[in-house]
Design a protein around this motif. Structure first.
Motif, PDB file in Angstrom:
ATOM      1  N   UNK A 133      -0.522  25.028  36.545  1.00 49.25           N
ATOM      2  CA  UNK A 133      -1.571  25.091  35.531  1.00 49.25           C
ATOM      3  C   UNK A 133      -1.483  26.401  34.756  1.00 49.25           C
ATOM      4  N   UNK A 134      -1.131  27.504  35.435  1.00 51.77           N
ATOM      5  CA  UNK A 134      -1.014  28.794  34.745  1.00 51.77           C
ATOM      6  C   UNK A 134       0.118  28.763  33.726  1.00 51.77           C
ATOM      7  N   UNK A 139       1.562  28.880  28.105  1.00 48.43           N
ATOM      8  CA  UNK A 139       2.341  28.234  27.048  1.00 48.43           C
ATOM      9  C   UNK A 139       1.426  27.859  25.882  1.00 48.43           C
ATOM     10  N   UNK A 140       0.266  27.308  26.204  1.00 41.55           N
ATOM     11  CA  UNK A 140      -0.668  26.921  25.150  1.00 41.55           C
ATOM     12  C   UNK A 140      -1.194  28.143  24.414  1.00 41.55           C
ATOM     13  N   UNK A 141      -1.523  29.194  25.154  1.00 45.68           N
ATOM     14  CA  UNK A 141      -2.050  30.410  24.523  1.00 45.68           C
ATOM     15  C   UNK A 141      -1.046  31.003  23.543  1.00 45.68           C
ATOM     16  N   UNK A 142       0.232  31.043  23.936  1.00 43.57           N
ATOM     17  CA  UNK A 142       1.248  31.669  23.099  1.00 43.57           C
ATOM     18  C   UNK A 142       1.721  30.758  21.981  1.00 43.57           C
ATOM     19  N   UNK A 187      -5.102  13.211  26.263  1.00 45.36           N
ATOM     20  CA  UNK A 187      -4.413  14.457  25.925  1.00 45.36           C
ATOM     21  C   UNK A 187      -5.399  15.465  25.349  1.00 45.36           C
ATOM     22  N   UNK A 188      -6.229  14.999  24.409  1.00 47.24           N
ATOM     23  CA  UNK A 188      -7.205  15.890  23.775  1.00 47.24           C
ATOM     24  C   UNK A 188      -8.207  16.413  24.798  1.00 47.24           C
ATOM     25  N   UNK A 193     -10.379  20.853  28.072  1.00 45.60           N
ATOM     26  CA  UNK A 193     -10.783  21.385  29.370  1.00 45.60           C
ATOM     27  C   UNK A 193     -10.024  22.653  29.719  1.00 45.60           C
ATOM     28  N   UNK A 194      -8.734  22.710  29.346  1.00 46.27           N
ATOM     29  CA  UNK A 194      -7.950  23.924  29.595  1.00 46.27           C
ATOM     30  C   UNK A 194      -8.557  25.093  28.824  1.00 46.27           C
TER      31      UNK A 194
END
Length: 222
Positions: A133-134, A139-142, A187-188, A193-194
């Motif tokens: 999960x990390x 990956x999403x943050x960057x 997916x959304x 939630x993330x």
């Protein structure tokens, strides 16, 4: 050596998407992240690498990048289980996150995508290990930081990529949008939630107000 060169190059590529990053720190941190492997290839190489740089008078910012680069970083509990000095080794600064993630996008000297990395760690650590999960969160943050910078960017991207489709037009220039199918909906919801978990962990006061508004039936506050 080729691995470290590749990680440094990839880290600089990721960093080029940000205005608030120290590019030289990323470049040097990428080159030196595995210096501890000159002594050992064990999980301790990050700690040993940090010690090598400390003894040679490198800046603390570089030392932190090296010490916190493994996987997506190690929590205190991870460190305890692995027999490392007990402390938090998770990357904290943007530069630390970039180098750590760039390292994850290499398999030896070969660049790979994030799905390859996730599957690799699932095989090693198990399907539901917290590290998986990390990896996704960093990956999403960057990757999507610019997307989330404004609500207009977010809506535009969702429409252009097909995650939302036009259902009709109401009140002049206002468009009615709909989620096209259950798969996209899942997916959304997963992405929401993330982001929700990441944001509420930063601000306990906002979380308390959010929960109070939910329990008191105040949708405008929510």
């Amino acid at each position: 050596i080729e691995h470290s060169k590749g990680v440094s190059r990839k880290a600089c590529e990721i960093a080029s998407n940000f205005d608030d990053v120290d590019m030289e720190l990323v470049r040097v941190g990428g080159l030196l992240h595995d210096i501890g492997r000159s002594k050992t290839n064990s999980i301790e190489h990050a700690v040993i690498g940090a010690q090598i740089l400390k003894e040679r008078g490198y800046p603390q910012e570089i030392i932190n990048i090296v010490e916190r680069h493994i996987g997506t970083g190690l929590t205190e509990e991870d460190a305890r289980q692995l027999g490392l000095p007990i402390k938090d080794y998770t990357p904290q600064t943007l530069e630390e996150k970039i180098v750590s993630h760039a390292d994850n996008l290499f398999n030896g000297a070969d660049e790979v995508d994030v799905d390859f990395t996730i599957n690799k760690w699932k095989r090693k650590l198990g399907e539901n290990h917290p590290s998986i999960e990390r990896i996704k969160e960093i990956h999403e943050e960057l990757t999507y930081r610019e997307l989330y910078s404004t609500i207009d960017n977010l809506w535009s991207t969702l429409v252009m990529t097909g995650y939302l489709t036009q259902k009709g037009i109401s009140d002049g220039n206002l468009y009615e949008l709909a989620i096209p199918n259950r798969e996209v909906r899942n997916i959304i919801m997963n992405r929401i939630m993330i982001r929700f978990k990441a944001e509420v962990n930063k601000d306990g006061d906002t979380l308390r107000k959010f929960c109070d508004a939910l329990s008191e039936g105040k949708p405008e506050v929510v």
